[in-house]
Design a protein around this motif. Structure first.
Motif, PDB file in Angstrom:
ATOM      1  N   ARG A 497     -18.347  81.427 -82.614  1.00 45.97           N
ATOM      2  CA  ARG A 497     -19.064  80.526 -82.726  1.00 45.97           C
ATOM      3  C   ARG A 497     -19.027  79.577 -81.538  1.00 45.97           C
ATOM      4  O   ARG A 497     -18.154  79.389 -80.560  1.00 45.97           O
ATOM      5  CB  ARG A 497     -18.604  79.572 -83.865  1.00 45.97           C
ATOM      6  CG  ARG A 497     -18.764  80.023 -85.238  1.00 45.97           C
ATOM      7  CD  ARG A 497     -18.376  79.100 -86.332  1.00 45.97           C
ATOM      8  NE  ARG A 497     -18.879  79.685 -87.738  1.00 45.97           N
ATOM      9  CZ  ARG A 497     -18.321  80.333 -88.567  1.00 45.97           C
ATOM     10  NH1 ARG A 497     -16.935  80.449 -88.129  1.00 45.97           N
ATOM     11  NH2 ARG A 497     -18.466  80.734 -89.636  1.00 45.97           N
ATOM     12  N   VAL A 498     -20.218  78.682 -81.326  1.00 45.75           N
ATOM     13  CA  VAL A 498     -20.063  78.096 -80.215  1.00 45.75           C
ATOM     14  C   VAL A 498     -20.553  76.839 -80.841  1.00 45.75           C
ATOM     15  O   VAL A 498     -21.063  76.438 -81.748  1.00 45.75           O
ATOM     16  CB  VAL A 498     -21.117  78.284 -79.078  1.00 45.75           C
ATOM     17  CG1 VAL A 498     -20.480  79.498 -78.124  1.00 45.75           C
ATOM     18  CG2 VAL A 498     -22.668  78.490 -79.516  1.00 45.75           C
ATOM     19  N   ASP A 499     -20.566  75.347 -79.834  1.00 46.49           N
ATOM     20  CA  ASP A 499     -20.796  74.203 -80.839  1.00 46.49           C
ATOM     21  C   ASP A 499     -22.256  74.115 -81.137  1.00 46.49           C
ATOM     22  O   ASP A 499     -23.212  74.604 -80.300  1.00 46.49           O
ATOM     23  CB  ASP A 499     -20.255  73.076 -79.859  1.00 46.49           C
ATOM     24  CG  ASP A 499     -20.383  71.804 -80.280  1.00 46.49           C
ATOM     25  OD1 ASP A 499     -21.144  71.275 -80.864  1.00 46.49           O
ATOM     26  OD2 ASP A 499     -19.240  71.260 -80.353  1.00 46.49           O
ATOM     27  N   GLY A 500     -22.680  73.374 -82.275  1.00 47.77           N
ATOM     28  CA  GLY A 500     -23.971  73.207 -82.709  1.00 47.77           C
ATOM     29  C   GLY A 500     -24.522  72.400 -81.657  1.00 47.77           C
ATOM     30  O   GLY A 500     -25.958  72.318 -81.832  1.00 47.77           O
ATOM     31  N   LYS A 501     -24.048  71.566 -80.781  1.00 46.40           N
ATOM     32  CA  LYS A 501     -24.876  70.727 -79.861  1.00 46.40           C
ATOM     33  C   LYS A 501     -25.621  71.674 -79.012  1.00 46.40           C
ATOM     34  O   LYS A 501     -26.641  71.255 -78.234  1.00 46.40           O
ATOM     35  CB  LYS A 501     -23.924  69.928 -78.988  1.00 46.40           C
ATOM     36  CG  LYS A 501     -23.019  70.643 -78.083  1.00 46.40           C
ATOM     37  CD  LYS A 501     -22.126  69.906 -77.254  1.00 46.40           C
ATOM     38  CE  LYS A 501     -21.113  70.592 -76.300  1.00 46.40           C
ATOM     39  NZ  LYS A 501     -20.202  69.751 -75.537  1.00 46.40           N
ATOM     40  N   ASP A 557     -28.672  79.668 -85.663  1.00 48.11           N
ATOM     41  CA  ASP A 557     -28.414  78.420 -86.478  1.00 48.11           C
ATOM     42  C   ASP A 557     -28.767  78.259 -87.893  1.00 48.11           C
ATOM     43  O   ASP A 557     -29.776  78.571 -88.443  1.00 48.11           O
ATOM     44  CB  ASP A 557     -29.155  77.339 -85.605  1.00 48.11           C
ATOM     45  CG  ASP A 557     -29.193  76.127 -86.351  1.00 48.11           C
ATOM     46  OD1 ASP A 557     -28.031  75.330 -86.815  1.00 48.11           O
ATOM     47  OD2 ASP A 557     -30.163  75.277 -86.375  1.00 48.11           O
ATOM     48  N   SER A 562     -23.096  76.896 -91.524  1.00 47.86           N
ATOM     49  CA  SER A 562     -22.071  76.304 -90.660  1.00 47.86           C
ATOM     50  C   SER A 562     -22.814  75.293 -89.777  1.00 47.86           C
ATOM     51  O   SER A 562     -23.809  75.499 -89.576  1.00 47.86           O
ATOM     52  CB  SER A 562     -21.318  77.270 -89.841  1.00 47.86           C
ATOM     53  OG  SER A 562     -20.718  76.793 -88.809  1.00 47.86           O
ATOM     54  N   ASP A 564     -22.065  74.819 -86.549  1.00 53.16           N
ATOM     55  CA  ASP A 564     -21.735  75.508 -85.459  1.00 53.16           C
ATOM     56  C   ASP A 564     -22.877  76.528 -85.213  1.00 53.16           C
ATOM     57  O   ASP A 564     -23.632  76.762 -86.242  1.00 53.16           O
ATOM     58  CB  ASP A 564     -20.317  76.088 -85.225  1.00 53.16           C
ATOM     59  CG  ASP A 564     -19.325  75.081 -85.076  1.00 53.16           C
ATOM     60  OD1 ASP A 564     -19.812  74.053 -84.399  1.00 53.16           O
ATOM     61  OD2 ASP A 564     -18.578  75.414 -85.756  1.00 53.16           O
ATOM     62  N   GLU A 566     -23.580  80.649 -84.660  1.00 52.24           N
ATOM     63  CA  GLU A 566     -23.106  81.842 -85.078  1.00 52.24           C
ATOM     64  C   GLU A 566     -23.300  82.816 -83.936  1.00 52.24           C
ATOM     65  O   GLU A 566     -24.658  82.766 -83.653  1.00 52.24           O
ATOM     66  CB  GLU A 566     -23.346  82.315 -86.112  1.00 52.24           C
ATOM     67  CG  GLU A 566     -23.195  81.481 -87.507  1.00 52.24           C
ATOM     68  CD  GLU A 566     -21.789  81.037 -87.931  1.00 52.24           C
ATOM     69  OE1 GLU A 566     -21.632  80.137 -88.645  1.00 52.24           O
ATOM     70  OE2 GLU A 566     -20.867  81.598 -87.585  1.00 52.24           O
TER      71      GLU A 566
END
Length: 642
Positions: A497-501, A557, A562, A564, A566
């Motif tokens: 995962r990477v940050d949702g930002k 997304d 989540s 975050d 995926e």
């Protein structure tokens, strides 16, 4: 243009030279519902192509799915003495030397030997394409003997002596009862009744996604004609296309709670086209003339055609009648919300709940219907994961499976093979929040084709003491589990995962330095030539594609899953990958356990024990099930039948 039995058929010339004309089939109101075409046309022949890379990836992913996620693997190996993972490994050794047809048939045969109808593999033949014969054969009983009878003949069919009611004795020179049982070896029923019923159901309808074109170009039938004389007639297979009426279920948010049979849905749609095209049009006003006793009067349809409701007049009184074709729903309370208001408008002296051939659907939505008929609070079935490294990692990665997490932790210390059994969605209060809406007696009618969610519903009907179960076969399909498509398995198993930002960066349409740095920090380097595709809707979220040379990575997304983003790599460190385009795989992820008096019993393979095993009569299969429904009426008033 010909119009026969309410089906409109019109011929259109194909543009491609040398191909026979296709025929468009329309409903009485003019809706295009299907086409027929010459089987073996270029479209079908060109579709089933498996490159060497495709074969390797398919075999690797099917093997990985069974070994790491398939909940029934130890049980099936123990019962049937067959190891599908080992068989797939052997197929890998020779898979590249096989023709496309041989490769496909070998894979289908291995998965059929698993004996789980949830384990399904479909190849690249165009969706909705089938090979069909222009008649339907069903079984019934007369004087203790089982008969194979032609019950329907397609409109516009040219036949010499075959007619509805014809008793078939041989199929291509083989006694038909023996042929049906031999053919059952190609099917994946969890018990003999289910395999034989499935063999007969698909005898004259072969979806090409699984079966491919039939090896025989025609079929010779031997039968008794109208005069009781033995006759023979030859029928050629033709192509049948219902792609304009997609039968694959609309899962909505029901990604992980499905229990159904896509192949049976295709068959159900095809049978509607061929014998009841009027059901694709708006429900017609009731006719002033009452039907014969034992024939339901359908007053309406509910939940977008999932069920029909009406009345059933018999010699023993007039009762409520429900015909549930599936348990498909977008939301968990859709079926309860649709049925509850209807029940008060129907006769209250007794209800026949007919779910023969039910194709399954949303498990929790089906189970929640039980409360409408139960005198006591309903206890839903319990569901278990098999404990493996892969299922534990999946449960840890998503809050969707939080109730099962403690079981994974405990099991690795105790050696348990399965998690604790938990309701598939919500808690027991969710299955009782509406309560009883029908107080009269209820009889459930089912058969060996009713599948998955229908099996679970029938088990709950019995376990919660709701009423009598009549089965027209010795058992139901005995498919006791929750099946996911491989795309859903992949969805819940991201590589990281990477940050949702970073959603802002992905929406910009370019791979920013921040995104590249985030990937690099996790050990994944994106080349300077990598590109980002615009986002597209998927799984109630957005998916972007990163193309890096020959590698294709996905970023999703999915807010409900989540906060975050995926990431799904082309080459997953865990061994998972997407299947090649146009190929479908599903498997059982959770198994169902029964409750109350049957606490802890596994539904798969065992199925249910009906109160009454009913043999269909000639009148049932040729007319409208009057004898069967009359029998149900007698059960509702408590008449004992010897």
């Amino acid at each position: 243009m010909a119009d026969t039995h309410g089906i409109s058929v019109e011929a259109n010339d194909r543009k491609a030279a040398g191909q026979q004309a296709e025929e468009i089939i329309r409903s009485p109101a003019g809706l295009e519902i299907a086409k027929t075409f010459a089987l073996g046309g270029a479209t079908v022949d060109a579709a089933m192509v498996y490159s060497v890379e495709d074969r390797r990836r398919v075999l690797a992913q099917v093997s990985f799915a069974l070994d790491n996620f398939y909940v029934h693997l130890p049980r099936k190996k123990s019962i049937y003495g067959f190891d599908p993972v080992r068989a797939l490994a052997l197929l890998r050794l020779r898979g590249e030397a096989l023709t496309d047809g041989e490769f496909h048939e070998s894979l289908v045969e291995i998965l059929a030997r698993v004996r789980d109808r949830h384990v399904m593999f479909f190849g690249r033949s165009p969706y909705g394409y089938s090979a069909v014969l222009p008649f339907t054969i069903e079984t019934c009983w007369e004087n203790g003997n089982e008969l194979y009878v032609v019950t329907k003949i397609d409109a516009g069919t040219s036949q010499k002596t075959l007619s509805v009611g014809t008793r078939v004795s041989h199929w291509n020179g083989i006694p038909i009862d023996r042929y049906v049982r031999l053919n059952a070896n190609l099917f994946d029923g969890g018990n003999e009744a289910a395999s034989v019923a499935r063999s007969l159901a698909f005898l004259t309808h072969r979806p090409l996604t699984q079966f491919g074109p039939p090896l025989e170009e025609w079929v010779d039938l031997r039968f008794l004609d109208r005069n009781g004389a033995m006759a023979e007639e030859r029928f050629a297979w033709i192509g049948f296309d219902v792609a304009t009426l997609p039968s694959a279920p609309a899962l909505g948010r029901n990604l992980t709670g499905f229990g159904g049979d896509v192949l049976l849905m295709d068959l159900q749609t095809a049978r509607r086209v061929r014998s009841a095209p009027q059901t694709f049009d708006a429900l017609q006003p009731l006719q002033p003339v009452a039907p014969p006793l034992g024939v339901p009067v359908i007053q309406g349809r509910g939940a977008n055609g999932v069920f029909d409701y009406g009345t059933l007049a018999t010699h023993d009184g007039t009762f409520a009648y429900l015909r549930f074709w599936s348990f498909s729903a977008n939301n968990v309370d859709d079926l309860v919300d649709a049925l509850a208001p209807v029940l008060g408008t129907l006769p209250q002296d007794g209800l026949v709940f007919d779910m023969r051939g039910n194709t399954g659907g949303y498990i929790a939505a089906g189970e929640r219907l039980l409360q409408l008929f139960g005198a006591r609070p309903i206890v839903p079935a319990r569901f278990q994961f098999r404990i493996t490294d892969a299922t534990r990692a999946m449960a840890e990665a998503s809050d969707e499976f939080a109730p099962w997490r403690p079981s994974f932790v405990e099991a690795f210390g105790t050696g348990e093979e399965y998690t604790r059994g938990i309701p598939i969605e919500g808690d027991e209060a969710d299955y009782n929040k509406v309560g009883r809406k029908y107080a009269g007696p209820v009889v459930l009618i089912s058969d060996a084709l009713a599948f998955s969610t229908a099996d679970i519903f029938a088990a709950g009907f019995i376990d919660n003491g709701i009423g009598t179960v009549i089965c027209t076969d010795a058992n139901m399909a005995a498919a006791g589990g929750n099946n996911w498509g491989w795309d859903v398995v992949r969805l819940f198993n991201p590589d990281f995962r990477v940050d949702g930002k970073f959603k802002v960066d992905f929406n910009s349409g370019k791979l920013s330095k921040q995104v590249r740095d985030a990937f690099n920090a996790l050990g994944i380097s994106l080349s300077n030539g990598s590109t980002l595709s615009p986002g597209r809707p998927q799984f109630d979220g957005t998916v972007w594609t990163i193309q890096d040379g020959a590698l294709t990575h996905l970023v999703r997304d999915v807010p409900w899953m989540s906060p975050d983003l995926e990431v799904y790599l082309a080459k997953s460190p865990a061994g998972l990958a997407d299947l090649p385009s146009g190929i479908y795989l599903s498997l059982t992820m959770r198994r169902a356990l029964r409750v109350k008096a049957n606490e802890g019993r596994v539904l798969e393979d065992v199925g249910i024990v009906p109160d009454i095993v009913y043999h269909m009569t000639l009148r049932d299969v040729l007319e409208k099930n009057q004898d069967l429904l009359e029998r149900a009426g007698k059960e509702l008033i408590g008449v004992a039948i010897a």
